[in-house]
Design a protein around this motif. Structure first.
Motif, PDB file in Angstrom:
ATOM      1  N   UNK A 132       6.231  -1.188  -7.097  1.00  0.00           N
ATOM      2  CA  UNK A 132       5.438  -0.764  -7.759  1.00  0.00           C
ATOM      3  C   UNK A 132       4.406   0.460  -6.989  1.00  0.00           C
ATOM      4  N   UNK A 133       3.823   1.269  -8.042  1.00  0.00           N
ATOM      5  CA  UNK A 133       3.120   2.236  -7.275  1.00  0.00           C
ATOM      6  C   UNK A 133       1.973   2.175  -8.039  1.00  0.00           C
ATOM      7  N   UNK A 134       0.494   2.052  -7.526  1.00  0.00           N
ATOM      8  CA  UNK A 134      -0.748   2.274  -8.289  1.00  0.00           C
ATOM      9  C   UNK A 134      -1.236   3.561  -8.127  1.00  0.00           C
ATOM     10  N   UNK A 135      -1.543   4.084  -9.284  1.00  0.00           N
ATOM     11  CA  UNK A 135      -2.205   5.458  -9.084  1.00  0.00           C
ATOM     12  C   UNK A 135      -3.456   5.574 -10.019  1.00  0.00           C
ATOM     13  N   UNK A 136      -4.476   6.261  -9.340  1.00  0.00           N
ATOM     14  CA  UNK A 136      -5.716   6.504  -9.705  1.00  0.00           C
ATOM     15  C   UNK A 136      -6.300   7.797  -9.556  1.00  0.00           C
ATOM     16  N   UNK A 137      -6.488   8.473 -10.748  1.00  0.00           N
ATOM     17  CA  UNK A 137      -7.058   9.981 -10.971  1.00  0.00           C
ATOM     18  C   UNK A 137      -6.118  10.902  -9.915  1.00  0.00           C
ATOM     19  N   UNK A 138      -4.671  10.710 -10.241  1.00  0.00           N
ATOM     20  CA  UNK A 138      -3.803  11.668  -9.665  1.00  0.00           C
ATOM     21  C   UNK A 138      -3.388  11.381  -8.352  1.00  0.00           C
ATOM     22  N   UNK A 139      -3.829  10.297  -7.582  1.00  0.00           N
ATOM     23  CA  UNK A 139      -3.384   9.957  -6.242  1.00  0.00           C
ATOM     24  C   UNK A 139      -2.746   8.640  -6.256  1.00  0.00           C
ATOM     25  N   UNK A 140      -2.079   8.268  -5.334  1.00  0.00           N
ATOM     26  CA  UNK A 140      -1.361   6.862  -5.051  1.00  0.00           C
ATOM     27  C   UNK A 140      -2.435   6.333  -4.283  1.00  0.00           C
ATOM     28  N   UNK A 141      -2.491   4.979  -4.731  1.00  0.00           N
ATOM     29  CA  UNK A 141      -3.604   4.216  -4.213  1.00  0.00           C
ATOM     30  C   UNK A 141      -2.618   3.090  -3.091  1.00  0.00           C
ATOM     31  N   UNK A 142      -1.798   2.577  -3.804  1.00  0.00           N
ATOM     32  CA  UNK A 142      -0.979   1.715  -2.963  1.00  0.00           C
ATOM     33  C   UNK A 142       0.494   1.412  -3.462  1.00  0.00           C
ATOM     34  N   UNK A 143       1.153   1.234  -2.735  1.00  0.00           N
ATOM     35  CA  UNK A 143       2.741   1.079  -3.096  1.00  0.00           C
ATOM     36  C   UNK A 143       3.214   0.286  -2.318  1.00  0.00           C
ATOM     37  N   UNK A 144       4.315  -0.520  -2.918  1.00  0.00           N
ATOM     38  CA  UNK A 144       5.085  -1.420  -2.157  1.00  0.00           C
ATOM     39  C   UNK A 144       5.800  -2.415  -3.151  1.00  0.00           C
ATOM     40  N   UNK A 145       6.858  -3.281  -2.436  1.00  0.00           N
ATOM     41  CA  UNK A 145       7.289  -4.158  -3.181  1.00  0.00           C
ATOM     42  C   UNK A 145       6.671  -4.809  -4.464  1.00  0.00           C
ATOM     43  N   UNK A 146       7.043  -5.149  -5.635  1.00  0.00           N
ATOM     44  CA  UNK A 146       6.403  -5.632  -6.336  1.00  0.00           C
ATOM     45  C   UNK A 146       5.620  -6.951  -6.015  1.00  0.00           C
ATOM     46  N   UNK A 147       6.430  -7.828  -5.615  1.00  0.00           N
ATOM     47  CA  UNK A 147       6.114  -9.116  -5.280  1.00  0.00           C
ATOM     48  C   UNK A 147       5.024  -9.185  -4.227  1.00  0.00           C
ATOM     49  N   UNK A 148       5.086  -8.279  -3.104  1.00  0.00           N
ATOM     50  CA  UNK A 148       3.824  -8.067  -2.194  1.00  0.00           C
ATOM     51  C   UNK A 148       2.819  -7.714  -2.740  1.00  0.00           C
TER      52      UNK A 148
END
Lengths: 324, 296
Positions: free
Chosen positions: A226-242
């Protein structure tokens, strides 16, 4: 180790804002502002964010419906941002998409068999009979019988129409399918069916998915990373479980706490971000989230945080986790 | 095959509604008369305005002369009948030429946008800036009287309306997800335009064109009436009315029957256009079918 199928390197997409009689450019909407990620062969990567976070723009850039302002999109070996002709056609065959509203993504004047034979005819030299066979088989794969062949989209239910859209996407046996909010326009009961179909197809046909959504419950259900994006930038990225167990970024924490959970009976205090997301025309300096972040520090206003690895394959862009 | 099936379905729907059926009969009758008029007219020489029969002038409608005779003793019935041919030629010619210019201009401007689109639409705007009838009058007067000149004058004042309509439609439709889907499916630009954009953009334009058939006949009649249309003795309806109105106190039938022909034809076209709009769209068609209680 799984091979990367698609690599997006420092992708930027700025939309010019024109004003006045002569259309002078007075500024830019920074829809996507330096995004780097990869989709590995056979995995499901989810891209999560609020509306206006740039997630659909990323999809449109990968699908070459829009030209990126800068950055590279590498599929297999080569950069596809400037391809044309036969190479473009080959790429089209490998990368397909399913959009949010099937009633808008299917031509209202075409019958199901025409919709499904269109990609086949564009890429392969097949006889009329071979096409018909393939269309019948496609309908079978997505769980509809051949009586649907001659129906118009408006005669289908939302779930059926989305199945047709999926059938069209897999018709050419692609490698990667981009799912842009594939279930948001559907009833909850149908959502589960579509998600099951998608997981089933992934196994059967060896697909990879890049799923774009704001619905965290589907993310948990279907995706590997999963990758979390906010206003055009990636905030956090990692295995979904984590990400779900141990969200690090304050924004991810807030997003997750906003998901209703029927198992937790205690009335947890929900953290709700203050205010609206700022305009992407003039995004905040430093960390983009500092204006709404509960743990903002003075440093956050000045400098964009560095990406920090907090665990195996788990990256966070937040000053809280940068080792001093 | 598929086109045929569609056409049959549309026709089937029109026939089921009495008013649409009447409209269809009028338009059909008009077209047939238009084609066959030269062979149908009882007094061909009168119809083409080649013969005079001054001693028989201003005779009221009778069995021999159904619509009476005019100031030169010519059979009005023959002239009105043959007039259908000219009105048909004008309607088809004007709308046809206007569509041939208007559709490509609108589709190209709408789909490609940018500099080309801007240029094409500014040219369109230039034409739209004139009141259409005035532009047609000026053009017709400049080109001189004659059937072909009349058609050209009307078509030139007409096409910008279509290109504007097609432009707006194309602009909306090119951003539809199904056009994106077609791109992703690997279709060429030409096929996308031809299979998705034009069919979807054209529905309102075709309805407009069908509606305009009536208006084209009316405008052509208007131009002929004020004397910048066809040359006498061509039996064009507008010209016939203009020839007849001077003697309306003596012989009402000379102006009345061509006027009635205009009225009936124009009404027929308008009603038919309404029916077409309802049945050409598969979604609207379903509601009509339901209203009529027919299962698809």
């Amino acid at each position: 180790m799984k091979m990367p199928l698609l690599r997006v390197l420092d992708l930027r997409k700025y939309f010019p804002i024109k004003a006045g009689l002569f259309g002078k450019i007075v500024g830019y909407i920074k829809a996507v502002d330096g995004v780097t990620f990869e989709v590995k062969d056979g995995e499901v990567l989810s891209l999560v964010g609020e509306s206006g976070s740039g997630k659909t723009t990323i999809a449109k850039n990968i699908l070459l419906l829009e030209e990126p302002t800068s950055g590279q999109i590498i599929f297999g070996e080569s950069d596809i941002t400037k391809i044309s002709g036969r190479k473009l056609k080959e790429y089209r065959r490998m990368v397909q998409a399913v959009f949010q509203n099937p009633f808008l993504s299917l031509d209202p004047r075409m019958r199901v068999n025409e919709i499904l034979s269109e990609p086949l005819m564009a890429h392969m030299k097949l006889t009329r009979k071979e096409i018909e066979e393939r269309v019948t088989r496609l309908l079978e794969i997505i769980g509809l019988d051949s009586s649907f062949m001659y129906k118009f989209p408006h005669e289908l239910s939302g779930g059926q129409a989305q199945r047709i859209a999926i059938a069209r996407a897999i018709a050419l046996e692609p490698k990667l399918v981009i799912l842009d909010e594939p279930t948001s326009a559907l009833d909850v009961s149908v959502q589960a069916q579509i998600l099951n179909l998608l997981s089933e197809l992934k196994e059967k046909l060896g697909l990879s998915y890049l799923m774009i959504t704001h619905d965290l419950s589907i993310v948990k259900y279907i995706s590997d990373r999963t990758m979390v994006i906010y206003l055009g930038k990636i905030m956090e990225e990692g295995p979904t479980e984590k990400i779900f167990e141990e969200p690090h970024h304050p924004y991810t924490q807030i997003l997750l706490s906003s998901v209703p959970d029927i198992y937790s009976r205690k009335s947890e205090k929900k953290t709700i971000p203050r205010g609206e997301p700022p305009s992407p025309v003039n995004p905040p300096q430093g960390c983009r989230f500092h204006t709404r972040c509960p743990s903002a520090m003075p440093l956050c206003k000045e400098k964009t945080p560095l990406e920090t690895q907090v665990d195996e394959g788990h990256l966070v862009s937040c000053w809280l986790y940068v080792r001093k | 095959m598929k086109q045929l099936e569609e056409t049959r379905m549309v026709l089937n729907l029109i026939i089921r509604k009495p008013i649409s059926l009447i409209a269809l009969i009028i338009v059909f009758g008009f077209v047939i008369v238009g084609f066959l008029a030269p062979y149908l007219v009882p007094y061909p020489e009168d119809a083409w305005g080649l013969a005079y029969n001054v001693e028989n002038r201003f005779s009221p409608p009778s069995l021999q002369h159904l619509f009476g005779t005019d100031a030169l003793g010519r059979d009005v019935f023959s002239r009105v009948l043959l007039g259908a041919r000219f009105s048909l030629m004008i309607a088809v010619g004007v709308i046809g030429i206007a569509l041939i210019i208007g559709i490509p201009v609108g589709v190209i401007a709408g789909y490609y946008g940018g500099k080309i689109g801007n240029f094409l639409m500014r040219v369109t705007d230039m034409f739209l800036a004139f009141p259409p009838l005035l532009l047609a009058i000026v053009l017709a007067a400049t080109l001189g009287r004659g059937l072909l000149n009349l058609i050209i004058a009307l078509a030139i004042s007409w096409w910008p309306w279509y290109s504007r309509l097609v432009f707006i439609q194309t602009n909306t439709i090119k951003n539809m997800p199904y056009v994106d889907s077609a791109k992703i499916a690997g279709l060429s630009t030409f096929r996308i335009l031809y299979k998705h954009i034009i069919p979807n953009a054209l529905t309102p334009t075709i309805v407009q064109a069908a509606l305009d058939m009536g208006s084209a006949i009316l405008e052509a009649a208007g131009l002929s009436f004020i004397g910048v249309g066809v040359k006498p003795p061509t039996p064009e309806w507008g010209l016939l009315v203009s020839e007849g109105w001077q003697s309306i106190n003596v012989a009402w039938w000379i102006a009345f029957f061509p006027g009635l022909a205009i009225l009936v034809t124009v009404t027929g076209f308008n009603l038919l256009a309404d029916a077409l709009r309802e049945s050409a769209d598969p979604r609207l068609r379903r509601t009509i079918l339901m209203r009529l209680g027919i299962k698809q």
